[in-house]
Write a protein that holds these residues in place. Structure first.
Motif, PDB file in Angstrom:
ATOM      1  N   SER A  50       4.811 -19.416 -24.095  1.00 15.45           N
ATOM      2  CA  SER A  50       6.066 -19.574 -23.601  1.00 15.45           C
ATOM      3  C   SER A  50       7.352 -19.317 -24.673  1.00 15.45           C
ATOM      4  O   SER A  50       8.133 -18.678 -24.142  1.00 15.45           O
ATOM      5  N   GLY A  54       9.874 -16.443 -24.147  1.00  7.53           N
ATOM      6  CA  GLY A  54      11.640 -16.605 -24.289  1.00  7.53           C
ATOM      7  C   GLY A  54      12.049 -15.470 -24.971  1.00  7.53           C
ATOM      8  O   GLY A  54      13.201 -15.119 -24.847  1.00  7.53           O
TER       9      GLY A  54
ATOM     10  N   SER B  50       9.081 -16.180 -17.858  1.00  4.05           N
ATOM     11  CA  SER B  50       9.294 -17.166 -18.839  1.00  4.05           C
ATOM     12  C   SER B  50       9.138 -18.490 -17.948  1.00  4.05           C
ATOM     13  O   SER B  50       8.832 -19.478 -18.465  1.00  4.05           O
ATOM     14  N   VAL B  51       9.619 -18.587 -16.824  1.00  8.89           N
ATOM     15  CA  VAL B  51       9.500 -19.809 -15.957  1.00  8.89           C
ATOM     16  C   VAL B  51       7.969 -19.992 -15.618  1.00  8.89           C
ATOM     17  O   VAL B  51       7.477 -21.320 -15.847  1.00  8.89           O
ATOM     18  N   GLY B  54       6.295 -21.383 -18.912  1.00  4.92           N
ATOM     19  CA  GLY B  54       6.694 -22.775 -18.605  1.00  4.92           C
ATOM     20  C   GLY B  54       5.710 -23.449 -17.808  1.00  4.92           C
ATOM     21  O   GLY B  54       5.430 -24.868 -18.202  1.00  4.92           O
TER      22      GLY B  54
ATOM     23  N   SER C  50      17.104 -21.524 -21.824  1.00  5.80           N
ATOM     24  CA  SER C  50      15.690 -21.605 -21.685  1.00  5.80           C
ATOM     25  C   SER C  50      15.081 -20.551 -23.143  1.00  5.80           C
ATOM     26  O   SER C  50      14.375 -21.125 -23.653  1.00  5.80           O
TER      27      SER C  50
ATOM     28  N   SER D  50      11.488 -27.552 -23.126  1.00  7.12           N
ATOM     29  CA  SER D  50      11.299 -25.915 -22.703  1.00  7.12           C
ATOM     30  C   SER D  50      10.817 -25.732 -21.228  1.00  7.12           C
ATOM     31  O   SER D  50      11.336 -25.070 -20.371  1.00  7.12           O
ATOM     32  N   ALA D  53      13.905 -26.509 -18.771  1.00  4.28           N
ATOM     33  CA  ALA D  53      14.612 -25.609 -19.100  1.00  4.28           C
ATOM     34  C   ALA D  53      14.078 -24.353 -18.177  1.00  4.28           C
ATOM     35  O   ALA D  53      15.113 -23.873 -17.549  1.00  4.28           O
ATOM     36  N   GLY D  54      13.070 -24.170 -18.033  1.00  6.63           N
ATOM     37  CA  GLY D  54      12.430 -23.250 -17.330  1.00  6.63           C
ATOM     38  C   GLY D  54      12.354 -23.571 -15.862  1.00  6.63           C
ATOM     39  O   GLY D  54      12.851 -22.713 -15.038  1.00  6.63           O
ATOM     40  N   LEU D  57      16.109 -22.667 -14.858  1.00  3.45           N
ATOM     41  CA  LEU D  57      16.062 -21.252 -14.572  1.00  3.45           C
ATOM     42  C   LEU D  57      15.469 -20.736 -13.492  1.00  3.45           C
ATOM     43  O   LEU D  57      15.894 -19.824 -12.917  1.00  3.45           O
TER      44      LEU D  57
END
Lengths: 127, 127, 127, 127
Positions: A50, A54, B50-51, B54, C50, D50, D53-54, D57
């Protein structure tokens, strides 16, 4: 755990020295030689994956679409992109090795499911 | 863009129907058939990667090390892990396709660099 | 947009020069003075948030629980933690300013909802 | 740990029932009542931050700039944005409580440093 991607290839397999399985094997030997395995727990590797995703996103966060599309034209940013891609893939592969997941089989299965879930729209009858 | 991983294999290549290049090709055709390419900009794909990373981490966020190591023993959580691995790999591969990056070559180069950067410690002389 | 946190405080409000609203106001003036607002779209700020959350996680990714609990004992890592906390909060606040979200009201509402969703277990009757 | 934001306010402080310190206090009591503190290690909270935050996003990942700017016009997506903002802020505040970090002081210090690091450009002399 029949799907461990790091299983050594049988003698009559094609070489595929750069395939994902061979890279998984290199990464496993790299970590073992440096005695890093105690750090490579599934949770730590998922966190590291992760973090690296980022860092890849960071390259693009303030770019316009045009700037983002041209990111490989500049040698320095192209190198940075390739470096972060490598980091993401390295942690994904190591995560899979530790948990005995075959990432290529997982992706092939997912595409199979998505082809059912998102059927291609038929063209209009008169076209 | 000489290193596009989605180039069709030459006729005498081994089949490798499940290799990363073949999956990249399937993903490219999948997105094209659904006309999703306008959404698949490098920046959007980096964000989606990135999502998904996560979402993989989310599985592990409250687990103890013991629970995390056993995550594949439960069929439901094993499926969830494979599903998120597939999503991460799918967006990484599509990102690479869009930018003409060869992810396997990027990883091989990174391992080469890391072997120089992190030399294996010599064993003690008397061992 | 009645809940914009950057609204100037009324004359008879307590000063609260370090409150979240005052910091949101400083951040808005900071960005305006440098003409950074065109970059501060909701999507870019969500991406930056993020990314910074990943940088905070990076500090902890290889640490044992004991090392993680002691991270503020070392001045250098304590500074790094505070710096990443500030970055996460800065992008969260700027995201909220741009979209007219009041982060404190959003959190208060969420705690209200969670108190209903996760009721406190009753102690046993004989205790 | 002189800067713990969850210290109870002194009797003659202004109420500020919705300030960040009061919300940190509510969150600490919420977790304690449900005996969640063993899970709220710094590392777990940084991972959860984190992850959230994902999720914020994710709302924006496929949106055009125009769609992203209008995200609060739709009640459902506006609720989702506020909900994810609350989750990010909740984990950030709990992370700070556990480590004794004052997030408002950290942000004020960072803005101070950034004002030196990014000086405002002087206007042209004849303007």
């Amino acid at each position: 755990m029949t799907d461990r991607p790091e299983d050594p290839p049988a003698a009559d397999d094609p070489p595929a020295a750069d395939g994902l399985g061979a890279l998984a094997d290199r990464l496993a030997r790299f970590a073992a030689a440096r005695r890093w395995q105690p750090f490579h727990t599934p949770k730590n590797l998922a966190a590291a994956l992760s973090v690296e995703a980022g860092e890849l996103l960071e390259i693009f966060q303030w770019l316009t679409p045009e700037q983002a599309a041209a990111v490989m034209d500049d040698p320095e940013s192209a190198h940075r992109v390739r470096d972060e891609v490598a980091d993401v893939l390295a942690y994904l592969v190591q995560f899979c090795t530790v948990l005995g997941v075959d990432p290529l089989a997982a992706l092939a299965d997912k595409i199979d499911r998505n082809e059912l879930r998102f059927p291609v729209p038929e063209p209009p009858a008169d076209s």
